[in-house]
Design a protein around this motif. Structure first.
Motif, PDB file in Angstrom:
ATOM      1  N   SER A 192       0.829  -1.197   0.000  1.00  0.00           N
ATOM      2  CA  SER A 192       0.000   0.000   0.000  1.00  0.00           C
ATOM      3  C   SER A 192       0.867   1.252   0.000  1.00  0.00           C
ATOM      4  O   SER A 192       0.627   2.209  -0.747  1.00  0.00           O
ATOM      5  CB  SER A 192      -0.921  -0.010   1.223  1.00  0.00           C
ATOM      6  N   ASP A 193       1.916   1.240   0.810  1.00  0.00           N
ATOM      7  CA  ASP A 193       2.843   2.367   0.840  1.00  0.00           C
ATOM      8  C   ASP A 193       3.536   2.544  -0.513  1.00  0.00           C
ATOM      9  O   ASP A 193       3.743   3.663  -0.979  1.00  0.00           O
ATOM     10  CB  ASP A 193       3.900   2.153   1.926  1.00  0.00           C
ATOM     11  N   GLN A 194       3.899   1.433  -1.142  1.00  0.00           N
ATOM     12  CA  GLN A 194       4.542   1.499  -2.456  1.00  0.00           C
ATOM     13  C   GLN A 194       3.615   2.141  -3.486  1.00  0.00           C
ATOM     14  O   GLN A 194       4.034   2.995  -4.270  1.00  0.00           O
ATOM     15  CB  GLN A 194       4.956   0.114  -2.923  1.00  0.00           C
ATOM     16  N   THR A 198       4.530   5.777  -5.329  1.00  0.00           N
ATOM     17  CA  THR A 198       4.791   5.810  -6.767  1.00  0.00           C
ATOM     18  C   THR A 198       3.630   6.365  -7.578  1.00  0.00           C
ATOM     19  O   THR A 198       3.660   6.328  -8.809  1.00  0.00           O
ATOM     20  CB  THR A 198       5.142   4.396  -7.273  1.00  0.00           C
ATOM     21  N   GLY A 199       2.601   6.873  -6.913  1.00  0.00           N
ATOM     22  CA  GLY A 199       1.498   7.511  -7.614  1.00  0.00           C
ATOM     23  C   GLY A 199       0.534   6.556  -8.265  1.00  0.00           C
ATOM     24  O   GLY A 199      -0.257   6.958  -9.115  1.00  0.00           O
ATOM     25  N   ARG A 200       0.588   5.264  -7.885  1.00  0.00           N
ATOM     26  CA  ARG A 200      -0.329   4.270  -8.458  1.00  0.00           C
ATOM     27  C   ARG A 200      -1.600   4.182  -7.617  1.00  0.00           C
ATOM     28  O   ARG A 200      -1.666   4.659  -6.493  1.00  0.00           O
ATOM     29  CB  ARG A 200       0.336   2.897  -8.520  1.00  0.00           C
ATOM     30  N   VAL A 201      -2.613   3.534  -8.193  1.00  0.00           N
ATOM     31  CA  VAL A 201      -3.860   3.307  -7.463  1.00  0.00           C
ATOM     32  C   VAL A 201      -3.592   2.325  -6.334  1.00  0.00           C
ATOM     33  O   VAL A 201      -3.033   1.240  -6.547  1.00  0.00           O
ATOM     34  CB  VAL A 201      -4.949   2.745  -8.398  1.00  0.00           C
ATOM     35  N   ASP A 202      -3.971   2.698  -5.117  1.00  0.00           N
ATOM     36  CA  ASP A 202      -3.773   1.818  -3.963  1.00  0.00           C
ATOM     37  C   ASP A 202      -4.900   0.787  -3.928  1.00  0.00           C
ATOM     38  O   ASP A 202      -6.019   1.083  -3.536  1.00  0.00           O
ATOM     39  CB  ASP A 202      -3.757   2.636  -2.678  1.00  0.00           C
ATOM     40  N   ARG A 203      -4.583  -0.439  -4.336  1.00  0.00           N
ATOM     41  CA  ARG A 203      -5.598  -1.500  -4.336  1.00  0.00           C
ATOM     42  C   ARG A 203      -6.210  -1.696  -2.958  1.00  0.00           C
ATOM     43  O   ARG A 203      -7.410  -1.955  -2.821  1.00  0.00           O
ATOM     44  CB  ARG A 203      -4.981  -2.822  -4.779  1.00  0.00           C
ATOM     45  N   PHE A 204      -5.392  -1.550  -1.922  1.00  0.00           N
ATOM     46  CA  PHE A 204      -5.851  -1.911  -0.590  1.00  0.00           C
ATOM     47  C   PHE A 204      -6.610  -0.793   0.111  1.00  0.00           C
ATOM     48  O   PHE A 204      -6.931  -0.895   1.292  1.00  0.00           O
ATOM     49  CB  PHE A 204      -4.667  -2.400   0.240  1.00  0.00           C
ATOM     50  N   ALA A 205      -6.913   0.255  -0.628  1.00  0.00           N
ATOM     51  CA  ALA A 205      -7.859   1.243  -0.123  1.00  0.00           C
ATOM     52  C   ALA A 205      -9.281   0.705  -0.205  1.00  0.00           C
ATOM     53  O   ALA A 205     -10.205   1.289   0.364  1.00  0.00           O
ATOM     54  CB  ALA A 205      -7.736   2.544  -0.915  1.00  0.00           C
ATOM     55  N   GLN A 206      -9.460  -0.408  -0.925  1.00  0.00           N
ATOM     56  CA  GLN A 206     -10.777  -1.032  -1.067  1.00  0.00           C
ATOM     57  C   GLN A 206     -10.858  -2.277  -0.173  1.00  0.00           C
ATOM     58  O   GLN A 206     -10.133  -3.262  -0.406  1.00  0.00           O
ATOM     59  CB  GLN A 206     -11.015  -1.420  -2.527  1.00  0.00           C
ATOM     60  N   PRO A 207     -11.705  -2.260   0.849  1.00  0.00           N
ATOM     61  CA  PRO A 207     -11.764  -3.379   1.801  1.00  0.00           C
ATOM     62  C   PRO A 207     -12.038  -4.733   1.154  1.00  0.00           C
ATOM     63  O   PRO A 207     -11.540  -5.756   1.633  1.00  0.00           O
ATOM     64  CB  PRO A 207     -12.904  -2.973   2.751  1.00  0.00           C
ATOM     65  N   TRP A 208     -12.798  -4.767   0.061  1.00  0.00           N
ATOM     66  CA  TRP A 208     -13.122  -6.068  -0.537  1.00  0.00           C
ATOM     67  C   TRP A 208     -11.871  -6.742  -1.102  1.00  0.00           C
ATOM     68  O   TRP A 208     -11.789  -7.981  -1.108  1.00  0.00           O
ATOM     69  CB  TRP A 208     -14.200  -5.931  -1.606  1.00  0.00           C
ATOM     70  N   ALA A 355       3.998  13.379  -2.952  1.00  0.00           N
ATOM     71  CA  ALA A 355       3.246  14.527  -2.453  1.00  0.00           C
ATOM     72  C   ALA A 355       1.891  14.109  -1.902  1.00  0.00           C
ATOM     73  O   ALA A 355       1.467  14.538  -0.825  1.00  0.00           O
ATOM     74  CB  ALA A 355       3.068  15.554  -3.568  1.00  0.00           C
ATOM     75  N   LYS A 356       1.225  13.227  -2.639  1.00  0.00           N
ATOM     76  CA  LYS A 356      -0.128  12.806  -2.227  1.00  0.00           C
ATOM     77  C   LYS A 356      -0.100  11.928  -0.990  1.00  0.00           C
ATOM     78  O   LYS A 356      -0.999  11.986  -0.155  1.00  0.00           O
ATOM     79  CB  LYS A 356      -0.790  12.068  -3.390  1.00  0.00           C
ATOM     80  N   SER A 357       0.964  11.092  -0.857  1.00  0.00           N
ATOM     81  CA  SER A 357       1.019  10.150   0.269  1.00  0.00           C
ATOM     82  C   SER A 357       1.121  10.869   1.605  1.00  0.00           C
ATOM     83  O   SER A 357       0.762  10.326   2.647  1.00  0.00           O
ATOM     84  CB  SER A 357       2.197   9.198   0.104  1.00  0.00           C
ATOM     85  N   ARG A 358       1.622  12.101   1.595  1.00  0.00           N
ATOM     86  CA  ARG A 358       1.701  12.864   2.842  1.00  0.00           C
ATOM     87  C   ARG A 358       0.321  13.247   3.350  1.00  0.00           C
ATOM     88  O   ARG A 358       0.150  13.565   4.526  1.00  0.00           O
ATOM     89  CB  ARG A 358       2.533  14.125   2.613  1.00  0.00           C
ATOM     90  N   LEU A 359      -0.660  13.235   2.441  1.00  0.00           N
ATOM     91  CA  LEU A 359      -2.015  13.657   2.806  1.00  0.00           C
ATOM     92  C   LEU A 359      -2.974  12.502   3.021  1.00  0.00           C
ATOM     93  O   LEU A 359      -4.070  12.690   3.542  1.00  0.00           O
ATOM     94  CB  LEU A 359      -2.581  14.568   1.707  1.00  0.00           C
ATOM     95  N   ARG A 360      -2.534  11.269   2.621  1.00  0.00           N
ATOM     96  CA  ARG A 360      -3.448  10.139   2.680  1.00  0.00           C
ATOM     97  C   ARG A 360      -3.095   9.212   3.823  1.00  0.00           C
ATOM     98  O   ARG A 360      -1.920   9.039   4.160  1.00  0.00           O
ATOM     99  CB  ARG A 360      -3.402   9.349   1.367  1.00  0.00           C
ATOM    100  N   PRO A 361      -4.114   8.557   4.450  1.00  0.00           N
ATOM    101  CA  PRO A 361      -3.831   7.594   5.510  1.00  0.00           C
ATOM    102  C   PRO A 361      -3.167   6.352   4.960  1.00  0.00           C
ATOM    103  O   PRO A 361      -3.411   5.945   3.832  1.00  0.00           O
ATOM    104  CB  PRO A 361      -5.228   7.268   6.069  1.00  0.00           C
ATOM    105  N   ARG A 362      -2.303   5.758   5.743  1.00  0.00           N
ATOM    106  CA  ARG A 362      -1.641   4.526   5.361  1.00  0.00           C
ATOM    107  C   ARG A 362      -2.556   3.324   5.615  1.00  0.00           C
ATOM    108  O   ARG A 362      -3.550   3.399   6.331  1.00  0.00           O
ATOM    109  CB  ARG A 362      -0.345   4.338   6.164  1.00  0.00           C
ATOM    110  N   PHE A 363      -2.167   2.195   5.048  1.00  0.00           N
ATOM    111  CA  PHE A 363      -2.885   0.932   5.265  1.00  0.00           C
ATOM    112  C   PHE A 363      -2.783   0.588   6.746  1.00  0.00           C
ATOM    113  O   PHE A 363      -1.690   0.498   7.293  1.00  0.00           O
ATOM    114  CB  PHE A 363      -2.221  -0.167   4.417  1.00  0.00           C
TER     115      PHE A 363
END
Length: 372
Positions: A192-194, A198-208, A355-363
């Motif tokens: 998720s951190d990776q 790297t600016g990719r879609v975080d798959r694990f932002a989706q609980p399913w 830049a975006k990861s500083r604003l988003r919650p981690r897994f």
């Protein structure tokens, strides 16, 4: 020819057994993402999943799993989450792809990871390219000799870094088919951190998706299983991978490592251990998936052909979907095919991701969703 569309949970034992029989009979279908077990799991988690059961003369000759979205837009099962799509059918099976879409009540469907050369979809293939594999058919020693001969300096460097990691952080050990759910969540957190870095879609932002991975981790049979592997330095996990396997093929899915140990090249180190234990377990190949990455180019000793394709029936939905997807798809292909553009795009994505990861919650999932 008769086509019956059902939800995966409506498949009976005869259909499930027939699916497995067809898949085992064709080497081109030897991929866990084409297994009925994966389709059944997706059906439990996603209400859009359907299966077209195809019969000819009273005999089931094929299965086509897919997702049906709004306005008849189809997507391959799992979409961008998986790296293999197609129809699971006998080798001689062929039908008009547009008729198949009609029976499935679809206007259009796009494939990015289609098994190349399937008679039903091959007329619609727009791009075919190789996906790297680690060929273990002759055993691990033969595999290592190939990569060592191709790049002796790389191999020597990786082994040196492994010894250094052991000296500085504790004995290096490898855990094959780990049942540790905590280790799985450590790996997903790294991944998720990776994605975010790297600016990719975080798959694990989706609980399913987390639930799907957990279900696959628990799957255990001779023909289908989830495989969690981890490299440890002492008691500390430094790199890992979660993938799916059939009886002969392991498919790469979620490799990741702790960035604190990046100077030791833990990802490459892990893949060499992965290959060794996979070969010992009787697996013949590791499919690393389509995509140009330096480590894949070094580790590969074979390729599989993967296609992009688009099948559409005339409709307003098709026109709108074409405008939204096809130009972007062509742009992406052009970028991937030009090393200079690819590197520039990769740098831009990483800068955006940082830049975006500083604003988003981690897994943050440290407990199994099955216990919630």
């Amino acid at each position: 020819m008769k086509i019956t569309v059902v939800c995966p949970g409506e498949l009976g034992e005869p259909e499930i057994n027939r699916w497995r029989e067809i898949q085992k009979a064709s080497p081109a279908l030897d991929n866990p993402f084409l297994s009925v077990d994966f389709t059944l799991a997706m059906g439990r988690l996603r209400d859009r999943v359907r299966v077209a059961v195809i019969e000819d003369g009273g005999t089931v000759t094929g299965f086509f799993p897919y997702e049906r979205h709004a306005f008849g837009v189809g997507r391959p099962l799992g979409g961008f989450l998986v790296t293999c799509h197609g129809v699971i059918a006998t080798p001689e099976f062929k039908m008009d792809a547009r008729e198949l879409l009609r029976a499935c009540r679809l206007s259009v469907i796009d494939f990015d990871y289609l098994v190349a050369g399937q008679p039903t979809f091959s007329p619609y293939e727009t791009d075919v390219r190789p996906a790297p594999v680690m060929d273990l058919g002759s055993g691990f020693d033969a595999y290592v000799e190939q990569i060592r001969a191709a790049s002796p300096k790389n191999y020597k460097t990786v082994r040196y870094k492994e010894r250094k990691l052991g000296r500085e952080h504790g004995e290096v050990r490898f855990d094959w088919e780990s049942a540790d759910l905590g280790a799985l969540h450590t790996l997903l957190r790294w991944k998720s951190d990776q994605y975010q870095r790297t600016g990719r879609v975080d798959r694990f932002a989706q609980p399913w998706i987390i639930r799907l991975v957990e279900e696959m981790h628990a799957a255990r049979s001779d023909d289908f299983a989830g495989v969690l592997t981890m490299v440890y330095a002492g008691d500390t996990p430094v790199a890992g991978h979660f993938g799916l396997r059939t009886a002969q093929t392991l498919v790469g899915w979620f490799p990741a490592y702790d960035t604190a140990y990046a100077p030791y090249s833990p990802g490459i180190m892990h893949h060499l251990h992965l290959a060794e234990h996979a070969a010992r377990s009787g697996l013949h190949q590791i499919d690393m998936g389509k995509g140009d990455r330096e480590y894949k180019d070094w580790l590969k000793t074979g390729v599989l052909m993967v296609a992009e394709a688009r099948v559409a029936r005339p409709s307003p939905t098709t026109a709108v979907q074409w405008a939204g997807r096809v130009p972007l798809s062509r742009l992406r292909t052009a970028v991937v095919d030009d090393p200079r553009l690819f590197k520039a795009a990769d740098r831009l994505l990483k800068a955006y991701g940082q830049a975006k990861s500083r604003l988003r919650p981690r897994f943050r999932s440290h407990q199994s969703t099955r216990t919630r």
